[in-house]
Design a protein around this motif. Structure first.
Motif: not given
Lengths: 213, 306
Positions: A42, A45, A67-68, A70
């Protein structure tokens, strides 16, 4: 079969002698697209998103994004030296497909400008040149995009216990195509195809191929 | 002063070569085949080399520092061979330990010490290049076991290995194949390499006849790196021309007409231009019709589906 270069790299890593951190179940999940990103992924990313479109994530003093699910914050002191390496006229996240027998391998380049392909990586560990040089991710990209040079920019980060991220160093280096590159890639695809067929996992990859056609 | 445009090629005037191989295979002799060479003999092994030319025996890093403070001493040399780079880094480490003991407690570099070593090495090679020297780094080989396979790498200690590999434009492994000496820049599963020129392995001439081998290789390497830069500049211009054209597109006809043309572009330009076209189509709110394999106006697509 339609296979991502990332999956092939996971397969190569799984087969490395003495590797103990990846189980066969992890590999199976990666092949079947059931990959669950962890904190480090994450972080990478999020970092990549800022490199691609800094204006979008800019807040006073730095950059903030999720990201996702988080949340990450990067200060200007961390991002500015990294952003300075990126030619904004380049193209981000371009995709190319190269065929090996009846397998299509899909590669995604972080950044392309002219005949130069750049990959951006983040790590919270010590820089390890060979980890990147031995990777097949760049080999598949090199085989698909045929760049003159592949440049890795490895951003070595430190994450304090309170979540503040610092930039320790930027390690940049070039890798180049070589005579046996295509054959090396083709051999790994062949080994992978045998493996997934033996394990009965090829159906999913064939379905992906049919969907993409 | 000359401003280099973003689409101009940037020549690499002084490449760095790293050549590694077994002791006694003729690496130092090869170093003397570079153009007007000065060997920095860190290993004190130059006396064994054939075709020996000017050599500076290095006992401590202060010898190198002195040389760099008086660059006129190396004015007449076109090439510097660092023999060996592993021993060079050892002396650099000893120098850091002597002058900044906190960075090398007990003689072993701390994390900060490694950082200093890497920076100093990088700075030094950059200085040599700025002085107009071709740089040849020579290293012994080191065989590591990786499962059933054996991998040969340059014998360079710990954290500085990555720095040397980053600095080197070309990395070649010198080995014996029967009675032949072979220099291979291609990476294989058995050894590390870097080959920007795409060279096939070289069968080296006998030492007595290899008097200009490295001089010629540096020239070929320079040309290869220049060609890479020129090729990239050419592709950059090609993509920028496409970008300018795509930015003017306003209709699905224009976008769809471009698809066929893009398919004829070289492998490196094609994905870039394709991405630019996709982004433009998205900005214009066109949607992809997989049956027709063409972009359509969103309204037309919705009507067709209704």
């Amino acid at each position: 079969m339609r296979i991502s270069a990332t999956t092939l790299e996971s397969f190569r890593l799984f087969n490395e002698p003495d590797q103990e951190w990846m189980t066969e179940d992890d590999l199976r999940d990666s092949i079947l697209g059931r990959f669950v990103p962890n904190h480090k992924v994450n972080l990478g990313t999020a970092f990549g998103k800022v490199l691609e479109d800094p204006d979008h994530y800019m807040v006073p003093g730095g950059f903030r994004l999720t990201a996702n699910g988080e949340c990450f914050e990067f200060g200007r002191d961390v991002m500015d030296p990294c952003l300075a390496l990126v030619d904004r006229l380049g193209v981000f996240e371009a995709k190319a497909i190269r065929r090996y027998g009846d397998c299509d391998v899909v590669s995604k380049a972080d950044h392309l400008r002219g005949a130069k392909l750049s990959e951006f990586k983040t790590t919270l560990s010590t820089f390890d040149f060979e980890k990147y040089a031995r990777s097949y991710q760049w080999r598949f990209m090199a085989d698909a995009f045929a760049p003159s040079v592949v440049t890795y920019h490895v951003f070595c980060l430190y994450e304090a216990p309170n979540g503040v991220i610092e930039l320790r160093s930027i390690e940049s280096f070039n890798l180049y195509l070589y005579a046996g590159l295509h054959l090396d890639c083709a051999e790994l695809v062949r080994e992978f195809a045998s493996y997934v067929t033996a394990k009965g996992l090829d159906g999913y990859l064939r379905q992906r191929q049919a969907e993409a056609a | 002063m000359r401003i280099i445009k973003g689409t101009d090629a940037i020549p690499v005037e002084h490449p760095v070569f790293l050549i590694f191989g077994q002791p006694g295979i003729g690496k130092s002799s090869l170093g003397y085949s570079a153009k007007d060479p000065l060997a920095l003999d860190f290993d004190r092994g130059a006396h064994r080399a054939a075709n020996r030319k000017d050599t500076l025996v290095i006992d401590a890093w202060k010898d190198v520092a002195e040389l760099m403070e008086n660059p006129e001493q190396i004015h007449g040399y076109a090439s510097i061979s660092v023999d060996t780079v592993g021993r060079c880094l050892d002396l650099m480490t000893a120098d850091i330990a002597m002058h900044d003991p906190k960075k090398a407690p007990g003689g072993n570099l701390s994390q900060q010490g490694w950082g200093v070593l890497k920076t100093r090495f990088r700075t030094w090679t950059s200085q040599l290049r700025l002085l107009g020297k071709d740089v040849l780094l020579i290293a012994h080989d080191k065989e590591d076991k990786d499962g059933d396979t054996r991998i040969v790498r340059p014998d360079i200690v710990g954290g500085s290995y990555g720095e040397v590999m980053k600095v080197a434009d070309f990395v070649g492994y010198l080995y014996m194949n029967g009675k032949d000496r072979v220099l291979d820049f291609n990476p294989t599963d058995r050894w590390i390499g870097k080959n920007p020129a795409g060279w096939a392995p070289f069968k080296l001439p006998p030492v007595s006849k290899a008097q200009t081998f490295m001089a010629e290789l540096f020239d070929k390497g320079r040309a290869a790196l220049g060609a890479i830069s020129e090729e990239s500049a050419k592709v950059t211009t090609q993509v920028d021309d496409w970008r300018a054209a795509i930015d003017t597109y306003t209709s699905t006809d224009e976008v769809n007409r471009a698809i066929g043309e893009i398919a004829t572009l070289p492998a490196i330009a094609q994905p870039q231009v394709k991405k630019l076209l996709m982004d433009r189509a998205k900005a214009l709110q066109f949607v992809w019709n997989p049956q027709a394999k063409a972009f359509e106006e969103a309204k037309a697509m919705a009507a067709a589906q209704a």
